[in-house]
Motif scaffolding. Structure first.
Motif, short mmCIF file in Angstrom:
data_model
loop_
_atom_site.label_atom_id
_atom_site.label_comp_id
_atom_site.label_asym_id
_atom_site.label_seq_id
_atom_site.Cartn_x
_atom_site.Cartn_y
_atom_site.Cartn_z
N ASP A 241 22.59 35.39 -4.87
CA ASP A 241 22.26 33.87 -5.31
C ASP A 241 23.52 33.45 -5.89
OD1 ASP A 241 20.38 31.42 -5.62
OD2 ASP A 241 20.37 32.26 -7.52
N LYS A 242 23.92 34.09 -6.94
CA LYS A 242 24.91 33.74 -8.21
C LYS A 242 26.39 33.54 -7.29
CE LYS A 242 22.84 35.42 -12.14
NZ LYS A 242 22.71 36.48 -13.35
N ALA A 243 26.32 34.62 -6.44
CA ALA A 243 27.71 34.36 -5.46
C ALA A 243 27.87 33.04 -4.79
CB ALA A 243 27.74 35.48 -4.60
N ASN A 244 26.70 32.84 -4.19
CA ASN A 244 26.57 31.54 -3.41
C ASN A 244 26.52 30.36 -4.28
OD1 ASN A 244 26.25 31.55 -0.41
ND2 ASN A 244 24.62 33.11 -0.61
N GLN A 245 26.01 30.30 -5.38
CA GLN A 245 25.94 29.19 -6.35
C GLN A 245 27.53 29.04 -6.77
OE1 GLN A 245 23.12 28.52 -9.43
NE2 GLN A 245 22.02 30.30 -8.47
N THR A 246 28.24 30.20 -7.13
CA THR A 246 29.42 30.12 -7.57
C THR A 246 30.53 29.73 -6.37
OG1 THR A 246 29.27 32.00 -9.06
CG2 THR A 246 31.51 31.29 -8.56
N ALA A 247 30.43 30.11 -5.31
CA ALA A 247 31.18 29.75 -4.11
C ALA A 247 31.31 28.20 -3.93
CB ALA A 247 30.93 30.55 -2.73
N ARG A 248 29.79 27.78 -3.92
CA ARG A 248 29.66 26.39 -3.67
C ARG A 248 30.31 25.50 -4.78
NH1 ARG A 248 24.68 28.06 -1.72
NH2 ARG A 248 23.54 27.56 -3.76
N LEU A 249 30.13 25.89 -6.03
CA LEU A 249 30.88 25.29 -7.31
C LEU A 249 32.48 25.07 -6.84
CD1 LEU A 249 29.97 24.29 -9.84
CD2 LEU A 249 30.63 26.38 -10.85
N ILE A 250 32.82 26.08 -6.24
CA ILE A 250 34.34 26.17 -6.07
C ILE A 250 34.66 25.24 -4.77
CG2 ILE A 250 36.47 27.55 -5.05
CD1 ILE A 250 35.07 29.98 -6.52
N ASP A 251 33.84 25.42 -3.65
CA ASP A 251 34.04 24.31 -2.42
C ASP A 251 32.61 24.40 -1.97
OD1 ASP A 251 34.47 23.73 0.09
OD2 ASP A 251 36.19 24.49 0.30
N ALA A 252 32.07 23.22 -1.74
CA ALA A 252 30.73 22.91 -1.21
C ALA A 252 30.66 23.59 0.14
CB ALA A 252 30.36 21.48 -1.39
N ASN A 253 31.54 23.77 0.74
CA ASN A 253 31.34 24.33 2.25
C ASN A 253 31.31 25.84 2.32
OD1 ASN A 253 31.44 21.53 3.40
ND2 ASN A 253 33.49 21.77 3.04
N LEU A 254 31.66 26.52 1.13
CA LEU A 254 31.63 27.86 1.26
C LEU A 254 30.26 28.60 1.25
CD1 LEU A 254 34.43 28.67 -1.21
CD2 LEU A 254 34.48 28.90 1.18
N ARG A 255 30.00 29.74 1.98
CA ARG A 255 28.96 30.51 1.94
C ARG A 255 28.94 32.04 1.95
NH1 ARG A 255 25.28 32.64 5.69
NH2 ARG A 255 23.21 32.71 5.35
N VAL A 256 28.31 32.69 1.09
CA VAL A 256 28.55 34.05 1.05
C VAL A 256 27.30 34.79 1.86
CG1 VAL A 256 28.46 36.23 -0.56
CG2 VAL A 256 29.54 33.82 -1.14
N ASP A 257 27.58 35.50 2.88
CA ASP A 257 26.46 36.29 3.66
C ASP A 257 25.91 37.52 2.90
OD1 ASP A 257 26.90 34.60 5.78
OD2 ASP A 257 28.68 35.85 6.61
N SER A 258 24.79 37.98 3.12
CA SER A 258 24.08 38.78 2.62
C SER A 258 24.73 40.13 2.56
CB SER A 258 22.45 39.08 3.12
OG SER A 258 21.89 39.98 2.58
N ASP A 259 25.28 40.56 3.85
CA ASP A 259 26.05 41.90 3.82
C ASP A 259 27.37 41.83 2.95
OD1 ASP A 259 27.72 40.04 5.50
OD2 ASP A 259 27.25 41.35 7.40
#
Length: 339
Positions: A241-259
């Motif tokens: 969850d935190k990785a995805n929030q941080t990635a979106r903060l950097i770039d709204a189009n980024l997504r981190v997969d569960s694996d």
């Protein structure tokens, strides 16, 4: 982690207050590597920062303090366990920038000896001028902090409340930046790492690294976290969850997969802050082979995981393993009786 050239990560849009002296070095540990049968162990020395006794939380605090300054804060409040490294470094950073600092610390670890209660980080909190609120382990520290912030705001103060471990998406940017730093150093030295090993407590360092590598267009799955706080399922969920929030903060189009999130709970032992035999052995091993010191709560357990991974042949001779040394040296004095 194979890198042909060093891609860039632009975080200049985020407020930031410099607290580090520059990039921390990556060092090879030849004696330890030989002892472990030829696995090449490197360390990222995030313990080598002068402010407040050093440690990884300063990377997060660069962005947290930057954000606090940007909103005109004059006071910072944060939360943690009694021997929190994050709390100690928040107090030091507050002293550096002229903030008042209050620390809401819970007795979450069942230790009652004088070293744990009065030495280590808690001693330094006082020296840095922080006001400490001593709460029982069952208390909701963040709720207390928010209520205390309301009291101070009613008095005319401007208060910034910082979460556990500084692991908000803003704080995690510090380790997204570290991912770029590691990438640049690897490229400059012609190094390729098979694993990056980190402790996972509040999850911010692990999440930030993963988000940073995703933002750089690199596969983040070589980051291996050893949880020291909750079980693997809890740690995975929080970190993702935190990785995805941080990635979106950097770039709204980024997504981190569960694996992309790898968590091992094998070194947790009975729980957070509770010593294990493998932790003690790992602390002694690194100290006696390379003269380097790990803390007993975070780095000691994660390094024990690295050693166990070599013993079980998850990491093999000839592979390059990077261990992030997070600091926390004052914790050794709080746990003196364990050694």
């Amino acid at each position: 982690m194979t890198i042909e050239s060093a891609p860039k990560l632009n975080l200049s849009k985020f407020p930031r207050r410099t607290l580090l002296e520059g990039p921390t070095p990556i060092q090879h540990l030849p004696r330890l590597s030989t002892h472990l049968g030829g696995v090449n162990v490197f360390v990222k020395r995030d313990d080598l920062n002068g402010l407040g006794g050093g440690g990884n939380k300063l990377r997060k605090l660069e962005f947290l303090i930057g954000e606090a300054l940007a909103i005109g804060a004059d006071t910072i409040i944060t939360v943690g366990a009694r021997q929190s490294n994050h709390a100690r470094l928040t107090a030091a950073a507050a002293a550096r920038v002229g903030f008042k600092c209050e620390l809401v610390l819970t007795r979450a670890v069942p230790r009652f000896d004088s070293d744990y209660l009065g030495n280590g980080n808690i001693l330094l909190d006082d020296l840095f001028g922080a006001r400490v609120h001593d709460l029982p382990g069952s208390a909701n520290a963040l709720q207390f902090a928010e209520e205390r912030a309301k009291e101070l705001r009613a008095q005319g103060r401007s208060v910034y409340v910082c979460p556990l471990g500084g692991s908000s998406p803003t704080g995690c940017l510090g380790y997204a930046d570290c991912a770029a730093e590691i990438t640049a150093q690897s490229s400059a030295e012609g190094l390729s790492f098979d694993r990056i090993v980190v402790p996972n407590g509040s999850g911010g360092m692990h999440a930030g690294l993963v988000a940073g590598f995703v933002a750089l267009g690199l596969n983040p799955s070589f980051v291996a976290g050893f949880t020291v706080y909750g079980n693997a399922e809890q740690a995975h969920s929080i970190t993702l969850d935190k990785a995805n929030q941080t990635a979106r903060l950097i770039d709204a189009n980024l997504r981190v997969d569960s694996d992309a999130i790898s968590i091992d709970e094998g070194q947790l032992g009975p729980g957070y802050g509770i010593p294990t035999d493998s932790m003690r052995a790992a602390v002694r091993l690194l100290a006696s082979t390379e003269g380097l010191l790990l803390d007993p709560v975070y780095g000691g357990k994660a390094f024990a995981g690295l050693v166990e991974s070599v013993a079980s042949r998850k990491y093999l001779a000839g592979q390059n393993i990077l261990f992030v040394m997070t600091g926390g040296l004052p914790g050794l004095f709080a746990y003196r009786s364990e050694f």
